[in-house]
Design an enzyme around this catalytic site. Structure first.
Site, short mmCIF file in Angstrom:
data_model
loop_
_atom_site.label_atom_id
_atom_site.label_comp_id
_atom_site.label_asym_id
_atom_site.label_seq_id
_atom_site.Cartn_x
_atom_site.Cartn_y
_atom_site.Cartn_z
N LYS A 1 10.48 11.48 8.36
CA LYS A 1 9.30 11.92 9.06
C LYS A 1 8.31 12.55 8.08
O LYS A 1 8.76 13.03 7.05
CB LYS A 1 9.66 12.90 10.18
N LYS B 1 22.28 17.20 14.23
CA LYS B 1 22.94 18.51 14.26
C LYS B 1 24.06 18.48 15.30
O LYS B 1 23.88 17.96 16.40
CB LYS B 1 21.92 19.62 14.59
N HIS C 1 10.93 17.25 16.30
CA HIS C 1 12.15 18.01 16.62
C HIS C 1 12.12 18.64 18.02
O HIS C 1 13.06 18.51 18.79
CB HIS C 1 12.37 19.12 15.60
C1 BG6 Z 1 11.62 19.80 8.69
C2 BG6 Z 1 10.24 20.40 8.56
O1 BG6 Z 1 11.56 18.59 9.38
O2 BG6 Z 1 12.44 20.70 9.39
C3 BG6 Z 1 10.32 21.75 7.86
O3 BG6 Z 1 9.41 19.53 7.82
C4 BG6 Z 1 11.31 22.66 8.56
O4 BG6 Z 1 9.04 22.37 7.82
C5 BG6 Z 1 12.64 21.94 8.75
O5 BG6 Z 1 11.49 23.80 7.76
C6 BG6 Z 1 13.58 22.77 9.59
O6 BG6 Z 1 14.84 22.18 9.58
P1 BG6 Z 1 16.16 23.03 9.79
O7 BG6 Z 1 17.26 22.02 9.83
O8 BG6 Z 1 16.26 23.97 8.64
O9 BG6 Z 1 15.97 23.75 11.08
#
Ligand code: BG6
Length: 488
Positions: free
Chosen positions: A148, A182, A240
């Site tokens: 992404k 996850k 997300h």
């Molecule tokens: C990524 C974003 O997709 O997800 C980041 O580009 C963000 O900005 C990250 O920090 C968060 O992922 P996780 O797994 O640490 O919650």
């Protein structure tokens, strides 16, 4: 079970994602015996590095990003032995010849599985796929992984999907949203559909509202040049948060397979209440962090981090609704931000109050039932209930909780999302990846917000680093007589 031998090529092989996430994930899969002898990893980048130089770079990254108790010198050596590096400028045909030779040489037979992971800017996705095609590298046994963001809005997402789709069949395209890998997110499906007691309550009759929070305490750090053109809406919400919302709201598929789950998620995206300029003004909040105290240390403002003033949002809160039979009238509140008070991703389903107050004269307090699904950290679930406080006197109500901690219940580490997803790519399983129509439906919903926010009068509200975001995000719920659930 080991996967099949594979040539795993990473474009952006010396980049942040490859070094921080992809190679550590491949290391952990190797450590657990999942990578067979013929599994090669080819890093592709513009860096002038040979195989040896790349191995030194990756070794340092493994030491930094794999927890020390998971590091095993023998496995590190084995993984480094799988590594190659090809210096490549996408526009340079001679470089492509070199990649072609590298992939055709050595142990790899022609029908080896080839994975091309594009951890580069989306504008390069189309040109890279064209070259893969020209050099005969896009075969029936090839898969392409798109990191992404897929595009930066609906039009660019469509253009990327068209360009990649001219070379690869949809079943060979893996659009990654690592939240779907996850453990706790996958467990959401199991919790909902492998148990009977929740599903009858999972609707507008019993659910008052749903909150989805993904808060981070880190700032943008080194990623300012990407992030400043993106912002939290594109970086987190379009993918997300909407994927989490889909898994909470979707109808039960007949069985769990690649198309049925994605069909149901698509229906949710299509049922989201369309945003209009008025609704954007009323139901969305954009914020940007100012200097403050975060994780016990002074944190600079966003503008200081990126080196100039900016109107990019680092925080988003949105109220929306899934307009279908099951969810009509139930607000879904989404919230995400950087430099907030803590790193916490949680889905909270807040149930309605009991229909009749049976204990009006009791002392103590009662609260509506709430199910907290903790995505990270400390994955688990907590159901808030009301119980009678023990004692001989009258009835005294007290909130209590039923807790499920994955760490305690299963006593093993939760694999990183990328470990699961990379192996799914090699196996050819697209279930946990976004289909083209899903990505485009998500951009369609986000488009009016992007448009309204791009007007010159729009400014994100400042919030001090280390807080819960701008005050207006609280008002978004308070005007409905509700409030954010700050702790699980
Ligand atoms: C990524 C974003 O997709 O997800 C980041 O580009 C963000 O900005 C990250 O920090 C968060 O992922 P996780 O797994 O640490 O919650």
């Amino acid at each position: 079970t080991p996967v099949e031998p594979c040539d795993f090529t990473v474009f952006g092989g010396t980049g942040d994602l490859a070094l921080r996430k992809l190679l550590p994930a491949l290391y952990l899969r190797d450590r657990d015996g999942q990578l067979p002898d013929g599994f090669r990893i080819v890093g592709v980048s513009r860096a002038e590095a040979d195989d040896e130089g790349y191995r030194v770079m990756v070794e340092a990254a493994l030491v930094e990003h794999v927890p020390s108790d998971e590091l095993d010198a023998t496995v590190v050596r084995r993984l480094l032995g799988r590594l190659h590096h090809v210096t490549l400028d996408v526009e340079d045909v001679a470089d492509w010849h070199r990649l072609h030779e590298r992939l055709k040489d050595g142990a790899a037979s022609d029908d080896v599985i080839r994975v091309f992971y594009l951890a580069v800017a989306p504008a390069l996705f189309g040109p890279i796929c064209d070259h893969l095609d020209q050099f005969g590298l896009a075969t029936e046994r090839s898969r392409v992984v798109l990191e992404k963001p897929v595009g930066t809005d609906l039009a660019t997402a469509r253009a990327v999907n068209e360009a990649v789709g001219r070379v690869f069949d949809e079943s060979h395209i893996f659009r990654i949203d690592h939240y779907l890998g996850k453990e706790s997110v996958q467990n959401l499906l199991v919790t909902r559909f492998a148990n009977t007691f929740l599903e009858p309550l999972w609707n507008s009759h019993w659910v008052d509202h749903v909150q989805i929070t993904v808060s981070e305490s880190l700032g943008v750090g080194e990623r300012g040049s990407y992030y400043d053109r993106s912002g939290a809406l594109r970086d987190m919400v379009q993918n997300h948060l909407l994927q989490l919302l889909c898994l909470v709201a979707m109808e039960p598929p007949t069985y769990v397979d690649r198309e049925t789950v994605r069909d149901e998620k698509l229906k949710v995206l299509q049922a989201l209440r369309p945003m209009t300029p008025d609704l954007v003004d009323r139901d969305t909040v954009a914020g940007q962090y100012a200097a403050g105290l975060c994780d016990g240390a002074a944190a600079p403002s966003y503008a200081d981090e990126v080196g100039h003033t900016s109107d990019t949002e680092t925080f988003v809160a949105i109220k929306t609704e899934v307009q279908n039979w099951r969810w009509a009238g139930v607000p879904f509140y989404l919230r995400t931000g950087k430099r907030m008070s803590e790193r916490l991703s949680e889905i909270v389903v807040v149930f309605k109050e009991p229909p009749h107050p049976m204990f009006p004269h009791s002392e103590g307090t009662s609260e509506a039932n709430r199910l907290h699904i903790r995505v990270q950290p400390d994955e688990g679930m907590r159901l808030h209930m009301t119980a009678k406080e023990p004692g001989p006197g009258g009835i005294r109500l007290r909130p209590v909780s039923l807790d499920l901690s994955y760490a305690t219940a299963f006593g093993q580490r939760s694999p990183d999302a990328y470990e699961r997803l990379l192996m799914d790519v090699v196996r050819g399983n697209t279930t946990l990846f976004m289909r083209r129509d899903e990505v485009e439906a998500a951009w369609t919903w986000v488009a009016p917000i992007l448009e309204r926010w791009s007007e010159p009068t729009h400014r994100p509200r400042r919030y001090p680093a280390g807080t819960h975001g701008p005050f207006a995000a609280n008002t978004l719920l308070e005007r409905d007589g509700r409030s954010w659930q700050e702790t699980g």
